[in-house]
Design an enzyme around this catalytic site. Structure first.
Site, PDB file in Angstrom:
ATOM      1  N   ARG A   1       0.947  -1.302   0.009  1.00 46.90           N
ATOM      2  CA  ARG A   1      -0.013  -0.043   0.014  1.00 46.90           C
ATOM      3  C   ARG A   1       1.018   1.272  -0.053  1.00 46.90           C
ATOM      4  O   ARG A   1       0.755   2.295   0.489  1.00 46.90           O
ATOM      5  CB  ARG A   1      -0.833   0.074   1.041  1.00 46.90           C
TER       6      ARG A   1
ATOM      7  N   HIS B   1     -16.411  11.532   2.408  1.00 42.32           N
ATOM      8  CA  HIS B   1     -15.285  11.473   1.659  1.00 42.32           C
ATOM      9  C   HIS B   1     -14.411  12.617   1.263  1.00 42.32           C
ATOM     10  O   HIS B   1     -13.604  12.430   0.548  1.00 42.32           O
ATOM     11  CB  HIS B   1     -15.815  10.676   0.405  1.00 42.32           C
TER      12      HIS B   1
ATOM     13  N   LEU C   1       1.239   3.476  -2.153  1.00 43.78           N
ATOM     14  CA  LEU C   1       0.644   4.648  -2.825  1.00 43.78           C
ATOM     15  C   LEU C   1      -0.479   5.545  -1.845  1.00 43.78           C
ATOM     16  O   LEU C   1      -0.345   6.448  -1.790  1.00 43.78           O
ATOM     17  CB  LEU C   1      -0.227   4.084  -4.160  1.00 43.78           C
ATOM     18  N   LYS C   2      -0.977   4.414  -1.112  1.00 52.40           N
ATOM     19  CA  LYS C   2      -1.877   4.891   0.104  1.00 52.40           C
ATOM     20  C   LYS C   2      -1.123   6.005   1.102  1.00 52.40           C
ATOM     21  O   LYS C   2      -1.604   7.096   1.306  1.00 52.40           O
ATOM     22  CB  LYS C   2      -2.454   3.703   0.889  1.00 52.40           C
TER      23      LYS C   2
ATOM     24  N   GLU D   1     -26.595   8.102   0.365  1.00 60.33           N
ATOM     25  CA  GLU D   1     -25.755   9.296  -0.005  1.00 60.33           C
ATOM     26  C   GLU D   1     -26.369  10.152  -0.950  1.00 60.33           C
ATOM     27  O   GLU D   1     -27.167   9.753  -1.767  1.00 60.33           O
ATOM     28  CB  GLU D   1     -24.459   8.699  -0.684  1.00 60.33           C
TER      29      GLU D   1
ATOM     30  N   HIS E   1     -28.410   0.788   5.167  1.00 59.85           N
ATOM     31  CA  HIS E   1     -27.615   1.885   4.542  1.00 59.85           C
ATOM     32  C   HIS E   1     -27.163   1.461   3.230  1.00 59.85           C
ATOM     33  O   HIS E   1     -26.635   0.472   3.154  1.00 59.85           O
ATOM     34  CB  HIS E   1     -26.287   2.378   5.437  1.00 59.85           C
TER      35      HIS E   1
ATOM     36  N   GLY F   1     -22.552   4.723  11.688  1.00 61.81           N
ATOM     37  CA  GLY F   1     -21.865   3.493  12.461  1.00 61.81           C
ATOM     38  C   GLY F   1     -20.510   3.880  12.963  1.00 61.81           C
ATOM     39  O   GLY F   1     -20.398   3.712  13.948  1.00 61.81           O
TER      40      GLY F   1
ATOM     41  N   CYS G   1      -8.340   1.608   0.745  1.00 61.58           N
ATOM     42  CA  CYS G   1      -7.984   0.171   0.264  1.00 61.58           C
ATOM     43  C   CYS G   1      -9.068  -0.852   1.300  1.00 61.58           C
ATOM     44  O   CYS G   1      -9.238  -0.479   2.388  1.00 61.58           O
ATOM     45  CB  CYS G   1      -6.667  -0.206   0.434  1.00 61.58           C
TER      46      CYS G   1
END
Length: 770
Positions: free
Chosen positions: A16, A703, A18-19, A674, A650, A441, A525
């Site tokens: 990971r 987000h 890139l994360k 959303e 949801h 949640g 991810c």
């Protein structure tokens, strides 16, 4: 000689990388050059991982999303970011997530961010893309720098690069008009920049360009079919050879259209469309390349190589060098490397193949076709042994679970009373105000929480200490919610690594990787669990945590569960039985958890089905069969409770207007969805469809790091109140708050509570009580 190539490689890195590079840059902890260096290092590594292929993709790497890359390649920037100064990468991130790095914002615009681009699922995957935006002022201007730079890198490293781009028709169809602009009217201008791009690629010495048109596996209206004819006649300049690439499904009625398009090759997903291979070969001109996706790019099971060769060998003799072999789609949707998995059960590991192993399988197939099976007989024998082991393993089949499936009948999915009667019983029990506030949640997963979970898993922290640490986090979360004034609370989920993995770890029939990460969007991810066998629930999974949280407050505490369809769609699922069968097994297991929560006094239970729409077949004609068993699974899970128990569900980041009738038949008392990024456009369906139950349209885009204002949330809810009666509206964020920071969450939820209070004063008498 069969040619081998790949359609795309996972961009996040085996660990990971890139994360972590992205998040460091966004926080202002590293420079733009350090981020770009990290990207270049990953590209170099990934090209090395694909060594041995005749063609390797270039341009499949992105710092966020390939569709957003295409928007910037074509100069299609939303008006709200066009005037910002600075590196184009900063504008790229502003569209992706509402803002770029801290340093970039303070230096160039001094703003608190902009509205992020709308995000939705890439066909039927769990990958999210940023939706292109169009309006009457849309004009395209080519910026080929990203592709040209990556090609130069590849050339310097001796990589046989094949550029990858999204095709013009798919790009337009998946975009959204922000006014009354007809998207097809933009095609001529868009094709001009595509021609310029192909000319530029030809100048760079490119022979083949992979041009992805996955929209061809869906049902297309006649104007869009005509658009394909127009587009590819325009792009047939001879500058480069075009490999028209389709994946995720069958071409069906679009197959004759594809066969007639003036391209030099066609890629067909032979995992999903094997029965169309012979027809396509027959209809294509004799000089066209036929690329077959023979390795599953969406799942992690080993390919039965001998059976695949039995099928491929006659085709290879027929086509010769016209035959290209590849995975069915980009390997973006699978983890990078199985060899990293040292803790995975050895037997189950022997059944699997991740991205690097899938390319090894591809090379074995090509050697067998080009040089004969004897050259790779050892590899074929090992593959056959693994395939047989999985097929006959007693760990896969559980007679008790299969017997329980046989006892399912319609009564299992029926509530005792219809919604209006249930609502009358729930309101005096819950005593909620109008516009009740809640969250979806999860609350922020801090570094301390992650470290505690990691220490427990590694045996560095005993069970008692871990339990006390999680209780402390839950208590803090409950206190914060009470202080904020929320009406329905959650325990915050500190004990959960992921909403699917957490449950899979406690169900029989699942296995887990340690490094099996897959990109969901941007730096986010997920690590899908591996559903290899029949599913059962050995013991309660959430009851202890939820009952402890409820003991800390007099307010209603939601029990938080992930629904069977979402667990199914966000897992790597066994391919030896219908998905519907696995889903019903999951439904029975989660139903047991629902009933146990009700027994201990939990009055509200949320069963998330975030991935319900994601599982829809790509063709509308096949939707109803899926929706029938998906809705049935949800009803089995949630509808065994008493009328007084309120069931929530949801759904996030999916266009669901066209399946709203099926969602209504799920009969959840409350659904949260959303709507903030789409500015409540998702609620347009309620102008014509009278949704019968309660709804919480999300007013806080979780987000994005941006903090929404009270006024913004009130405006969104006022739009919602035009479609849904106020007595049936809830106020909540779009999704869980796991990925956000407390410094963002507290002011955002403070504003959300203030917005609900303002709505109570504006839209209903202050003394009105539900």
């Amino acid at each position: 000689m069969a040619i081998t190539h790949n359609l795309g490689f996972p961009r996040i890195g085996a660990k990971r990388e890139l994360k972590f590079a992205l998040e460091s840059y966004w926080k202002g902890q590293s420079s733009r050059e350090e981020l770009k260096t990290a990207g270049a290092h990953l590209r170099r590594q990934h090209w090395q991982d694909q060594a041995g292929l005749n063609f390797v993709p270039a341009g499949d790497f992105s710092f966020y999303d390939q569709m957003l890359d295409m928007s910037f390649t074509f100069g299609n920037l939303p008006e709200r970011v066009r005037n910002f100064e600075g590196d184009s990468l900063d504008n790229f991130f502003r569209v992706a997530r509402g803002r770029s790095a801290k340093s970039a914002e303070s230096e160039t615009c001094g703003c608190g961010g902009v509205a992020a681009g709308e995000m939705t699922k890439w066909f039927d995957t769990n990958y999210h893309f940023i939706v292109p935006e169009f309006d009457a002022q849309t004009a395209f201007k080519l910026d080929p720098s990203r592709l040209v730079e990556q090609l130069a890198e590849a050339r310097a490293q001796g990589v046989p690069a094949k550029p990858v781009i999204i095709g013009p028709v798919t790009y337009l169809i998946l975009g959204k008009s922000k006014d009354e602009t007809n998207k097809l009217s933009l095609l001529p201008g868009l094709l001009l920049v595509y021609r310029q791009l192909l000319k530029e690629l030809a100048a760079q010495g490119v022979e083949w360009v992979q041009i992805d048109e996955p929209i061809l596996v869906t049902e297309l209206e006649a104007p869009w079919q005509d658009a394909f004819q127009t587009a590819y006649q325009t792009l047939n300049t001879g500058a480069v050879k075009l490999l028209l690439t389709t994946y995720f499904g069958q071409l069906k009625e679009n197959l004759p259209l594809v066969a007639k398009l003036p391209v030099q090759g066609v890629h067909l997903d032979a995992i999903n469309a094997r029965d169309e291979v012979e027809v396509l070969i027959e209809k294509l001109p004799a000089n066209r390349v036929v690329s077959l996706g023979v390795i599953n790019g969406r799942n992690i099971w080993k390919t039965d190589l001998s059976a695949t060769l039995d099928w491929l060998e006659p085709i290879s003799r027929q086509l010769g060098e016209r035959l290209w072999l590849a995975p069915s789609c980009s390997l973006l949707h699978v983890p990078v490397d199985l060899e990293s998995e040292e803790k995975l059960d050895p037997e189950i590991k022997s059944w699997l193949a991740f991205a690097r192993q899938k390319l090894d399988e591809l090379l074995i197939l090509s050697v067998a076709l080009n040089e004969g099976r004897a050259v790779v007989q050892r590899e074929l024998d090992a593959n056959a042994a693994a395939t047989a082991s999985r097929r006959h393993s007693p760990r896969v089949h559980n007679p008790t679970v299969q017997a329980a499936l046989g006892k399912i009948d319609a009564r299992l999915g029926e509530r005792q009373s219809p919604y209006p009667e249930r609502a009358k019983k729930q309101r005096p029990r819950l005593k909620l105000p109008l516009f009740p506030t809640t969250t979806i949640g999860s609350f922020p997963q801090t570094r301390e929480i992650r470290q505690t979970r990691s220490a427990f898993k590694k045996g560095k922290l005993n069970a008692t200490a871990y339990r006390e640490a999680m209780r402390k986090e839950i208590a803090q979360c409950v206190w914060q919610q009470e202080r904020l004034g929320l009406d329905v609370l959650v325990h915050g989920e500190p004990e959960r690594n992921d909403m699917v993995e957490y449950f899979g770890e406690q169900l029989e029939g699942y296995a887990f990787s340690e490094f099996g990460w897959v990109q969901s969007y941007g730096s986010r991810c997920v690590k899908p669990p591996i559903l290899f066998g029949d599913i059962s629930r050995p013991k309660p999974m959430t009851v202890e945590w939820i009952t402890y949280a409820q003991s800390l407050t007099d307010k209603p505490m939601k029990g938080m569960l992930t629904g069977p369809v979402t667990i199914l769609n966000w897992s790597f699922v066994r391919d030896d039985q219908p998905r519907s069968v696995s889903c019903r097994q999951l439904a029975l297991a989660i139903r047991e958890e629902v009933l146990d929560l009700e027994k201990v006094g939990i009055r509200i239970i949320q069963i998330d089905e975030a991935a319900l729409r994601e599982g829809l077949p790509l063709r509308r004609s096949q939707w109803q069969e899926y929706l029938d068993w998906a809705v049935e699974a949800f009803r089995i899970t949630g509808n065994g409770v008493a009328d007084e128990t309120q069931i929530h569900t949801h759904m996030c980041y999916s266009e669901f207007n066209d399946i709203i009738a099926s969602i209504a038949t799920m009969d959840a008392d409350v659904i949260t969805i959303e709507t903030s990024r789409s500015d409540m456009e998702l609620l347009d369906v309620f102008d014509h469809f009278k949704y019968p139950n309660e709804m919480g349209p999300g007013v806080y885009d979780i987000h994005s790091p941006n903090i929404p204002t009270v006024e913004h949330m009130v405006t969104l809810m006022q739009k919602a109140a035009e479609r849904i009666p106020v007595e049936r509206l809830w106020v909540n964020p779009d999704c869980g708050l796991k990925t956000r920071q407390w410094t963002e969450v507290i002011p955002s939820l403070t504003h959300m509570v203030e917005a609900a209070q303002a709505l109570r004063e504006q839209l209903v008498p202050a003394e009105t009580v539900r």
